[in-house]
Design an enzyme around this catalytic site. Structure first.
Site, PDB file in Angstrom:
ATOM      1  CG  ASP A   1      29.674 105.172  25.960  1.00 30.68           C
ATOM      2  OD1 ASP A   1      28.451 105.402  26.042  1.00 30.68           O
ATOM      3  OD2 ASP A   1      30.520 106.082  25.918  1.00 30.68           O
ATOM      4  N   GLY A   2      28.409 104.484  23.406  1.00 32.64           N
ATOM      5  CA  GLY A   2      28.246 105.027  22.062  1.00 32.64           C
ATOM      6  C   GLY A   2      29.269 106.080  21.699  1.00 32.64           C
TER       7      GLY A   2
END
Length: 306
Positions: free
Chosen positions: A163-164
């Site tokens: 995920d970012g």
């Protein structure tokens, strides 16, 4: 000269993430430490079944065989004592895992040895150990129980998905989203498109992974990486420019605009996925091994946000 681990990608893992210790852990919780120790010693010649992170570890170690050199090291960090840990090492030997270094901490948290072993990543099923590691500046994740058995790997390629916000990047943008909503988030990211995001807890691990990748043939690399984020346009530009500024290349980037991540992770064939939000982790663990990263604003108790 003492042995060095500075030229390797080093992953630390707890015994409960590597093996299925559900029964012995139940005994520990219901009957106490003495009963647990007696149980482990009595069953030390019984081989443990693989745990949720076992396939990932096996694939990591197989990477050394493919490269013809030891570029990856897996280290066991355990709350067991050496006495009760004998069953774990017997199981390691049974499965032919090349794990030779360990810290058995006799009930204490092993996270304090992460720095000494030069670890880039710590995987555990113990939330306190993971949060302590994150607070100390290390990439760490709590391996979540899989909803169903993972599919057999289609090939030997090692696939990491991230995920970012609050994982690879800081949670600065997520804070705006949580406090002011999607419209304010999109406006802020559009205005800050050319301003790189700060690094999150997994930036150093991703950089180490990228360094190893860069030393391998690009067209035949045994490692692939993917960013799998709920962001969508126009919030994608800042992410792309940030990675460019860092000099880190990701093989694939998925901007899902809020769609469930699980099916996409299955299509990517992720060996493990890391996300800070439990909801995304629940979607992911239906398909792939998943690590929850309890970091950032979404993991801050509500009373501390006010």
């Amino acid at each position: 000269m003492p042995a060095q681990l500075t030229d390797k990608l080093v992953i630390a893992i707890s015994s409960r993430a590597l093996f299925d210790l559900a029964e012995s852990h139940r005994i520990y919780e219901e009957e106490g430490l003495d009963a647990y120790q007696e149980y482990q010693i009595a069953h030390e010649n019984e081989i443990l079944a693989p745990g949720d992170a076992f396939p990932l570890v096996a694939k990591l170690l197989k990477l050394n065989e493919r490269l013809g050199q030891d570029r990856v090291e897996v280290i066991l960090l355990s709350r067991n004592s050496a006495d009760t840990g004998l069953r774990i090492f017997n199981s390691i030997e049974h499965y032919g895992l090349n794990i030779v270094r360990a810290a058995f901490c006799g009930g204490q948290s092993p996270y304090r040895y992460i720095a000494s072993f030069n670890c880039h990543l710590f995987l555990s099923t113990h939330i306190e150990d993971v949060t302590n590691a994150l607070s100390s500046g290390f990439a760490a994740a709590m391996i979540m129980p899989s909803v169903k058995s993972a599919d057999e790997p289609s090939d030997d390629t090692l696939r990491f998905a991230f995920d970012g916000d609050a994982v690879v990047f800081s949670d600065e943008a997520e804070q705006i989203y949580q406090a002011e909503g999607l419209e304010a988030f999109a406006a802020s990211e559009r205005a800050s498109a050319k301003l790189p995001l700060s690094g999150g807890p997994f930036k150093p691990f991703l950089a180490a992974l990228h360094k190893l990748q860069s030393e391998l043939p690009a067209k035949q690399s045994p490692i692939r990486t993917a960013l799998v984020t709920a962001r969508s346009a126009p919030a994608h530009e800042r992410v792309i420019r940030t990675l460019r500024e860092w000099g880190i290349r990701l093989d694939e980037s998925l901007f899902l605009g809020g769609l469930a991540k699980g099916p996409f992770l299955k299509s990517f064939g992720a060996d493990v996925f890391f996300d800070d939000q439990v909801g995304h982790c629940d979607s992911a663990r239906e398909h792939v091994a998943t690590g929850h990263v309890p970091h950032g604003v979404t993991n801050t108790p509500k009373e501390l946000k006010n």
